[in-house]
Structure formats: C-alpha cells, structure tokens
Design a protein around this motif. Structure first.
Motif, mmCIF file in Angstrom:
data_model
loop_
_atom_site.group_PDB
_atom_site.id
_atom_site.type_symbol
_atom_site.label_atom_id
_atom_site.label_comp_id
_atom_site.label_asym_id
_atom_site.label_seq_id
_atom_site.Cartn_x
_atom_site.Cartn_y
_atom_site.Cartn_z
ATOM 1 N N ALA A 71 51.831 46.573 130.766
ATOM 2 C CA ALA A 71 51.627 45.203 130.290
ATOM 3 C C ALA A 71 51.329 44.258 131.460
ATOM 4 O O ALA A 71 50.446 43.404 131.370
ATOM 5 C CB ALA A 71 52.852 44.725 129.514
ATOM 6 N N VAL A 72 52.047 44.430 132.560
ATOM 7 C CA VAL A 72 51.811 43.597 133.737
ATOM 8 C C VAL A 72 50.405 43.857 134.287
ATOM 9 O O VAL A 72 49.670 42.918 134.623
ATOM 10 C CB VAL A 72 52.881 43.864 134.827
ATOM 11 N N ALA A 73 50.015 45.129 134.366
ATOM 12 C CA ALA A 73 48.683 45.469 134.886
ATOM 13 C C ALA A 73 47.592 44.896 133.995
ATOM 14 O O ALA A 73 46.580 44.382 134.493
ATOM 15 C CB ALA A 73 48.542 46.986 134.998
ATOM 16 N N LEU A 74 47.793 44.968 132.704
ATOM 17 C CA LEU A 74 46.793 44.408 131.785
ATOM 18 C C LEU A 74 46.713 42.889 131.922
ATOM 19 O O LEU A 74 45.634 42.308 131.797
ATOM 20 C CB LEU A 74 47.101 44.814 130.352
ATOM 21 N N SER A 75 47.829 42.244 132.190
ATOM 22 C CA SER A 75 47.798 40.786 132.358
ATOM 23 C C SER A 75 47.076 40.390 133.654
ATOM 24 O O SER A 75 46.482 39.323 133.735
ATOM 25 C CB SER A 75 49.213 40.203 132.342
ATOM 26 N N ALA A 76 47.121 41.257 134.672
ATOM 27 C CA ALA A 76 46.461 40.972 135.945
ATOM 28 C C ALA A 76 45.000 41.410 135.960
ATOM 29 O O ALA A 76 44.240 40.994 136.834
ATOM 30 C CB ALA A 76 47.215 41.664 137.084
ATOM 31 N N ARG A 77 44.612 42.220 135.014
ATOM 32 C CA ARG A 77 43.260 42.771 134.992
ATOM 33 C C ARG A 77 42.161 41.708 135.037
ATOM 34 O O ARG A 77 41.203 41.847 135.817
ATOM 35 C CB ARG A 77 43.094 43.663 133.766
ATOM 36 N N PRO A 78 42.247 40.618 134.250
ATOM 37 C CA PRO A 78 41.175 39.604 134.327
ATOM 38 C C PRO A 78 41.011 39.012 135.730
ATOM 39 O O PRO A 78 39.890 38.711 136.146
ATOM 40 C CB PRO A 78 41.615 38.530 133.326
ATOM 41 N N ASP A 79 42.110 38.864 136.459
ATOM 42 C CA ASP A 79 42.019 38.331 137.819
ATOM 43 C C ASP A 79 41.249 39.297 138.725
ATOM 44 O O ASP A 79 40.386 38.870 139.501
ATOM 45 C CB ASP A 79 43.420 38.092 138.399
ATOM 46 N N PHE A 80 41.549 40.586 138.627
ATOM 47 C CA PHE A 80 40.855 41.565 139.461
ATOM 48 C C PHE A 80 39.389 41.705 139.052
ATOM 49 O O PHE A 80 38.520 41.887 139.907
ATOM 50 C CB PHE A 80 41.577 42.910 139.431
ATOM 51 N N GLU A 81 39.112 41.595 137.765
ATOM 52 C CA GLU A 81 37.714 41.625 137.315
ATOM 53 C C GLU A 81 36.961 40.404 137.838
ATOM 54 O O GLU A 81 35.815 40.512 138.278
ATOM 55 C CB GLU A 81 37.639 41.702 135.796
ATOM 56 N N ALA A 82 37.601 39.241 137.813
ATOM 57 C CA ALA A 82 36.978 38.026 138.345
ATOM 58 C C ALA A 82 36.734 38.174 139.849
ATOM 59 O O ALA A 82 35.693 37.734 140.361
ATOM 60 C CB ALA A 82 37.853 36.804 138.060
ATOM 61 N N ALA A 83 37.671 38.788 140.549
ATOM 62 C CA ALA A 83 37.509 39.002 141.992
ATOM 63 C C ALA A 83 36.314 39.908 142.263
ATOM 64 O O ALA A 83 35.497 39.613 143.152
ATOM 65 C CB ALA A 83 38.786 39.610 142.584
ATOM 66 N N ARG A 84 36.187 41.004 141.515
ATOM 67 C CA ARG A 84 35.052 41.910 141.696
ATOM 68 C C ARG A 84 33.732 41.214 141.385
ATOM 69 O O ARG A 84 32.742 41.374 142.105
ATOM 70 C CB ARG A 84 35.204 43.149 140.809
ATOM 71 N N GLU A 85 33.715 40.439 140.313
ATOM 72 C CA GLU A 85 32.486 39.745 139.920
ATOM 73 C C GLU A 85 32.079 38.709 140.965
ATOM 74 O O GLU A 85 30.891 38.614 141.333
ATOM 75 C CB GLU A 85 32.657 39.085 138.555
ATOM 76 N N ALA A 86 33.020 37.942 141.480
ATOM 77 C CA ALA A 86 32.702 36.945 142.502
ATOM 78 C C ALA A 86 32.196 37.621 143.772
ATOM 79 O O ALA A 86 31.250 37.146 144.410
ATOM 80 C CB ALA A 86 33.923 36.072 142.803
#
Length: 173
Positions: A71-86
């Motif tokens: 659950a914690v990893a899924l909550s952090a996933r959008p942040d890591f996806e945003a980091a990769r995209e940027a």
C-alpha cells in the motif's frame, strides 16, 4: 658499440622495463579496486532485499507487513512516475537543437523533488510499519531503511513497472 655503452644500454633497458612493469601492476590493482567499488555500489542497501527480510517474520506478521508495504509503495508510485517523466522530458529538452538550459534545469529539479517525495512516502510508511512491530520483528525489519549507493531507490525503473507483484497468499482479506 663498446662494452661500457652496452652496459649503459642494458641498464636503461632494465630500468624502462621495470618502470613499465610497475605501471602495469599499478593499473591492474587500481582497475580491480574500481571494479570492486562498482560492484559494491550496485549491491542493494540490504542483503537479500525486502523478501529476505520479510521471510524471517512469522507468517501472520509477514502477510500484514507485505500488505502494508504494498500500500505504501502504491501510494508513492505516482511520485516516482512523475520523477521518471520529468527526467525523460529533461533529456529530450537537452537533445533539442536550441537547448534551453533553464528549462532542462527546471525539469531536473522537478524530477528530483518528485523522487524525494516518493522516498519520503516510502520511508514514512516504513517507519509507521516498524512502529507497529514488536521489538524482535522490528530488529529484523529495521534494515528496510538501509540505502546504499545509486539505484537503491529504483526510481529509474522503466515506465509501466510498478511495485513487485504480490506473492501467493499475500493479498489482504
């Protein structure tokens, strides 16, 4: 050539060969140290990873910890996806014929900030999970906070890949 000239030439040749040999040995030793350092940097911060740590827990605690960490990893996933995209956008912007350094820097700053938000979520979630464990389980799981070398955060995972899939019998009910 006289005998004295031959002796001098031989001494110079031996000196040059010894110098070359010492240089080769120094290169080999430094190369081995660099290779060892690179190998150490590629190792995760904890031996065996998350699964090895969780495997030492009781089955009931193991299921709970896995479910909460997922659950914690899924909550952090959008942040890591945003980091990769940027970061991807920064690379593209840097490849443009007329590069805008301010834009590239801003995108890299956005990437770093998003990655730090994701790491903060992961670490905060891990601390909350550790706080709910008994002393012995907390000793086992404390290594979850270890971070060693680049790549330990795995924010560079290819787009579309999320946290590891749940193992059998791992789904919370």
């Amino acid at each position: 050539m006289s005998g004295r000239g031959l002796k001098i030439a031989l001494a110079v040749s031996v000196a040059l060969n010894l110098f070359a040999l010492a240089g080769g040995v120094a290169f080999a030793v430094s190369r081995a140290k660099v290779d060892q350092h690179v190998a150490e940097q590629r190792q995760p911060g904890r031996a065996g990873g998350f699964r090895a740590l969780v495997a030492e827990l009781s089955p009931e605690t193991r299921r709970e910890v896995r479910a909460r960490m997922r659950a914690v990893a899924l909550s952090a996933r959008p942040d890591f996806e945003a980091a990769r995209e940027a970061r991807r956008q920064a690379v593209e912007a840097a490849r443009e014929p007329q590069m805008n350094p301010e834009r590239v820097q801003a995108l890299l700053n956005d990437s770093r900030a998003a990655e730090m938000r994701g790491r903060a979520r992961l670490e905060g979630g891990a601390i909350a999970i550790l706080g709910a464990l008994d002393v012995e389980d907390r000793r086992i799981m404390a290594d979850i906070l270890a971070r060693k070398g680049p790549g330990a955060g795995r924010a560079d995972r290819p787009a579309g890949e999320g946290p590891p899939p749940p193992e059998a019998g791992d789904v919370p009910r």
